[in-house]
Design a protein around this motif. Structure first.
Motif, PDB file in Angstrom:
ATOM      1  N   MET A 183       0.826  -1.204   0.000  1.00  0.00           N
ATOM      2  CA  MET A 183       0.000   0.000   0.000  1.00  0.00           C
ATOM      3  C   MET A 183       0.865   1.261   0.000  1.00  0.00           C
ATOM      4  N   THR A 187       0.408   3.980  -2.830  1.00  0.00           N
ATOM      5  CA  THR A 187       0.119   5.367  -2.453  1.00  0.00           C
ATOM      6  C   THR A 187       1.127   6.346  -3.030  1.00  0.00           C
ATOM      7  N   ILE A 194      -3.879   0.998  -6.232  1.00  0.00           N
ATOM      8  CA  ILE A 194      -4.664   1.196  -5.009  1.00  0.00           C
ATOM      9  C   ILE A 194      -5.948   0.375  -5.015  1.00  0.00           C
TER      10      ILE A 194
END
Length: 270
Positions: A183, A187, A194
């Motif tokens: 993640m 990000t 995502i």
């Protein structure tokens, strides 16, 4: 419980070691150049003791996992010959197919045990509790069995779903680091990742939360049982398999798919 003033709460909180933080960022930059199998073993020297204690308690205080972890059972090294005579529809037959179709190594766990031994010799694992060492070694033994039991394939987002499944069943730094790294990459580097990554994480998390714990279970001794029966017993039955939707394939996923194809081609040629 009394509530600490904000200033005291901040003072009491542990911080991420900045040397380890650089390694964590390296993993976020390029998961394949510096993977969680290395990151996990680098953490213990600087890990807050409170965090270590909580990870230990998550296992030893669990009504099913605690006794199994205390027993510390390890299966013999896996070989395809172990499941060659399993009847169609059994766990063993599905395990055999999974290993053959994906060209997977028979001694994945033994290889990771060698890595652990190298880190231990360096002194980096002096603070790794025995129960968490057992967790990671036994986890490498059962990883492909868990693929078969949950129905998650070896494709990247299915692998992520399986890590989320395991984390839902037990607080565990290896799985948590995997989700955090992926993640973090999504990000900060690859936003196309995502949505498919979160789909995978939420699918695995939901399945792991509603299923009985399969952590540490000696499924190697149940290879002749029907797979459908085991899935029903542990709450792993589902209406349809997880199928990730990737309208725009991220660089991370595309790269892993390419690696997998090369591995399968090499296994077929061998």
């Amino acid at each position: 419980m009394p509530v600490l003033p904000a200033r005291k709460r901040r003072a009491a909180m542990h911080k991420v070691d900045r040397v380890f933080g650089e390694k964590f960022l390296t993993a976020i930059d390029d998961f394949y150049r510096y993977g969680v199998h290395l990151l996990f073993n680098e953490w213990w020297e600087q890990a807050p003791q409170d965090a270590i204690d909580k990870y230990v308690a998550a296992i030893v205080d669990h009504p099913e996992q605690g006794p199994l972890a205390a027993a510390g059972w390890m299966a013999p090294d896996f070989s395809l010959a172990m499941v060659a005579d399993c009847a169609p529809g059994t766990l063993g037959a599905a395990w055999h197919e999974h290993m053959m179709v994906n060209g997977l190594a028979e001694k994945l766990a033994a290889g990771y045990a060698g890595l652990i031994a190298d880190f231990e010799a360096s002194g980096k694992l002096n603070r790794l509790p025995p129960v968490l060492k057992y967790k990671v070694l036994r986890g490498y033994q059962t990883h492909d069995l868990h693929h078969v039991l949950t129905g998650y394939t070896t494709q990247p987002l299915n692998e992520l779903a399986l890590q989320a499944f395991g984390l839902a069943q037990s607080d565990y730094p290896y799985a948590a680091m995997t989700l955090s790294v992926i993640m973090g990459h999504a990000t900060l580097v690859d936003p196309w990742l995502i949505q498919p990554a979160m789909d995978a994480i939420t699918d695995g998390w939901a399945l792991g939360r509603r299923a009985r714990s399969i952590q540490f279970v000696d499924f190697e001794n149940q290879i002749h049982r029907p797979l459908a029966d085991i899935r029903a017993e542990y709450g792993l039955t589902r209406d349809a398999p997880f199928v990730p939707l990737m309208p725009r394939v991220s660089e991370l996923v595309a790269g892993e798919l390419e690696v997998q194809e090369r591995m399968r081609a090499a296994a077929s040629a061998a």
